[in-house]
Design a protein around this motif. Sequence first.
Motif, PDB file in Angstrom:
ATOM      1  N   SER A   1     -13.110   1.995   2.111  1.00 23.54           N
ATOM      2  CA  SER A   1     -11.777   0.936   1.712  1.00 23.54           C
ATOM      3  C   SER A   1     -11.007   1.159   3.202  1.00 23.54           C
ATOM      4  CB  SER A   1     -10.955   0.878   0.184  1.00 23.54           C
ATOM      5  OG  SER A   1     -12.305   0.706   0.048  1.00 23.54           O
ATOM      6  N   SER A   2     -11.135   1.860   4.254  1.00 23.31           N
ATOM      7  CA  SER A   2     -10.005   2.702   5.113  1.00 23.31           C
ATOM      8  C   SER A   2      -9.819   1.262   5.866  1.00 23.31           C
ATOM      9  CB  SER A   2     -11.116   3.318   5.480  1.00 23.31           C
ATOM     10  OG  SER A   2     -10.874   4.714   4.557  1.00 23.31           O
TER      11      SER A   2
ATOM     12  N   GLN B   1      -2.139  -5.106   4.130  1.00 22.06           N
ATOM     13  CA  GLN B   1      -3.522  -4.573   5.267  1.00 22.06           C
ATOM     14  C   GLN B   1      -3.652  -5.173   6.093  1.00 22.06           C
ATOM     15  OE1 GLN B   1      -5.748  -5.017   1.894  1.00 22.06           O
ATOM     16  NE2 GLN B   1      -7.409  -5.964   2.846  1.00 22.06           N
TER      17      GLN B   1
ATOM     18  N   ARG C   1      -7.677   5.440   9.881  1.00 23.82           N
ATOM     19  CA  ARG C   1      -7.330   6.867   8.805  1.00 23.82           C
ATOM     20  C   ARG C   1      -7.696   6.351   7.144  1.00 23.82           C
ATOM     21  NH1 ARG C   1      -4.843  10.478   6.183  1.00 23.82           N
ATOM     22  NH2 ARG C   1      -3.770  10.620   4.695  1.00 23.82           N
ATOM     23  N   LEU C   2      -8.911   7.088   6.954  1.00 19.30           N
ATOM     24  CA  LEU C   2      -9.467   7.132   5.574  1.00 19.30           C
ATOM     25  C   LEU C   2      -8.455   7.088   4.697  1.00 19.30           C
ATOM     26  CD1 LEU C   2     -12.730   9.121   6.117  1.00 19.30           C
ATOM     27  CD2 LEU C   2     -12.594   6.449   6.465  1.00 19.30           C
ATOM     28  N   MET C   3      -8.920   6.616   3.853  1.00 14.65           N
ATOM     29  CA  MET C   3      -8.500   6.361   2.727  1.00 14.65           C
ATOM     30  C   MET C   3      -8.285   7.835   1.689  1.00 14.65           C
ATOM     31  SD  MET C   3      -8.012   3.859  -0.718  1.00 14.65           S
ATOM     32  CE  MET C   3      -7.707   2.491   0.005  1.00 14.65           C
TER      33      MET C   3
ATOM     34  N   ILE D   1     -11.522  -2.819   4.735  1.00 10.49           N
ATOM     35  CA  ILE D   1     -12.128  -2.162   5.751  1.00 10.49           C
ATOM     36  C   ILE D   1     -12.840  -3.677   6.722  1.00 10.49           C
ATOM     37  CG2 ILE D   1     -14.585  -2.588   4.582  1.00 10.49           C
ATOM     38  CD1 ILE D   1     -15.996  -0.219   5.572  1.00 10.49           C
TER      39      ILE D   1
ATOM     40  N   TYR E   1       0.250   4.906   5.634  1.00  9.74           N
ATOM     41  CA  TYR E   1      -0.257   4.432   6.594  1.00  9.74           C
ATOM     42  C   TYR E   1       0.612   3.592   7.597  1.00  9.74           C
ATOM     43  CZ  TYR E   1      -3.746   1.701   9.796  1.00  9.74           C
ATOM     44  OH  TYR E   1      -4.694   1.654  10.923  1.00  9.74           O
TER      45      TYR E   1
ATOM     46  N   ALA F   1     -13.183   5.023  -2.228  1.00 10.20           N
ATOM     47  CA  ALA F   1     -11.873   5.119  -1.017  1.00 10.20           C
ATOM     48  C   ALA F   1     -12.151   5.111   0.188  1.00 10.20           C
ATOM     49  CB  ALA F   1     -11.668   6.377  -1.226  1.00 10.20           C
ATOM     50  N   ALA F   2     -13.689   5.822   0.832  1.00 10.33           N
ATOM     51  CA  ALA F   2     -13.902   5.994   2.092  1.00 10.33           C
ATOM     52  C   ALA F   2     -14.546   4.932   2.298  1.00 10.33           C
ATOM     53  CB  ALA F   2     -15.029   6.381   2.229  1.00 10.33           C
TER      54      ALA F   2
ATOM     55  N   TYR G   1      -1.810   4.070   0.698  1.00 12.88           N
ATOM     56  CA  TYR G   1      -2.196   4.466   1.280  1.00 12.88           C
ATOM     57  C   TYR G   1      -1.674   3.504   2.388  1.00 12.88           C
ATOM     58  CZ  TYR G   1      -5.565   3.405   4.455  1.00 12.88           C
ATOM     59  OH  TYR G   1      -7.070   3.459   5.695  1.00 12.88           O
TER      60      TYR G   1
END
Length: 357
Positions: free
Chosen positions: A61-62, A16, A66-68, A335, A89, A58-59, A85
């Motif tokens: 952890s983005s 990530q 791009r939102l997860m 995030i 990405y 999820a939101a 994800y």
Amino acid sequence: MTAPPQVDVVVIGGGQAGLAAGYHLRRLGIEFVILDSQAAPGGAWQHAWDSLHLFSPAAYSSLPGRLMPPQEGENYPDAAHVVGYLADYEQRYELPVRRPVRVQGVHRDGELLRVEADSGTWRARAVISATGTWWRPFLPAVPGREVFTGRQLHTVEYRSPVAFAGQRVVVVGGGNSGAQIAADLAPHADLLWVTQREPRFLADDIDGRALFDAATARRRALERGQADTGGVASLGDVVAVPPVRAARDAGLLKAQPMFTRLTSDGVEWADGSRAAVDAVIWCTGFRPALSHLAPLGLRGPRGQIPTHGTRAVDESRLHLLGYGDWTGPASATLIGVGRPARDAARAIAEQFGTVRP
Ligand code: FAD
């Protein structure tokens, strides 16, 4: 002999943190390549134990841009969802990830840095190291580790309780990994959970969202010259994710003090009391995977490389991303890594003279 290819930036690591760096380098129009030692996308998430779920929705952890997407039926997505994800990405932003490529050493080469890998060499004007910690499990020096005849493994090798059904298992460690693996095993094994100090569970309504908000409030307070709010550390150590909460409420997560040594068939405490066990699972943390940077000779006390923000103090062409708070607040989270990734990309653009400071 032809000279190795030259790029503006080599990003080492395609988890990530490396992807977030790629996103921001791309936005600034900087040419780069990402070298990743894994055979497939997803970084360390590919190797998580079966029941691992994120501690944030999820939101929360983005990565940047791009939102997860939420995972159906799960408030807190599982590791496979994170892998999906991250794979999406890197495709969506057409990030140039080469894998599997393991970087063995980064060397000074005049104006450039030379990145030597198992399948090639690159020369770069700057390097972002984003290799994570999963690859360097930490085991404490407890006497008797070599005489214990049972099974010993670290968090990174644990997959599921199936292999331990009916066995006597010691889980060592009072952090999130220790608590989650203890909760995973408790219904299946004869569990002994040992921790160095009494486990500090966070309040049940505190998840990764609240932790991120606390970390952000602390950063803002410090930036404004206000008093240190204490941030996340002041709240506790263990996020009471649903399986941990369930095991704790069922009375299955009672921690014992740390033993002082291992014997051939178990563990022994300072007062001489003993427990026979079949396996010891060391949930004792990780260290930054930095051996590829050894040729630069940058390590400071405690093995870390001193940084200003993400930039190495003694090598301005090198940035470190994602290893922990010392490379940016919350930078070792999904995030949290976006901000230091942006700062690193901007600092490199300034170094190249392509944007004004
Ligand atoms: P990694 O995912 O480890 O990626 C690094 C990449 O670099 C890997 O692909 C690796 O193969 C590659 N690499 C390493 N060395 C080299 C080399 N020499 N050459 C080339 N490539 C190399 N964060 C959250 O936000 N939410 C959570 O709920 C959460 N839960 C966690 C649970 C556990 C058990 C752990 C351990 C961490 C958790 N984290 C969580 C923290 C963090 O998000 C993960 O650790 C994440 O994997 C860190 O990403 P990264 O990109 O820094 O490192």
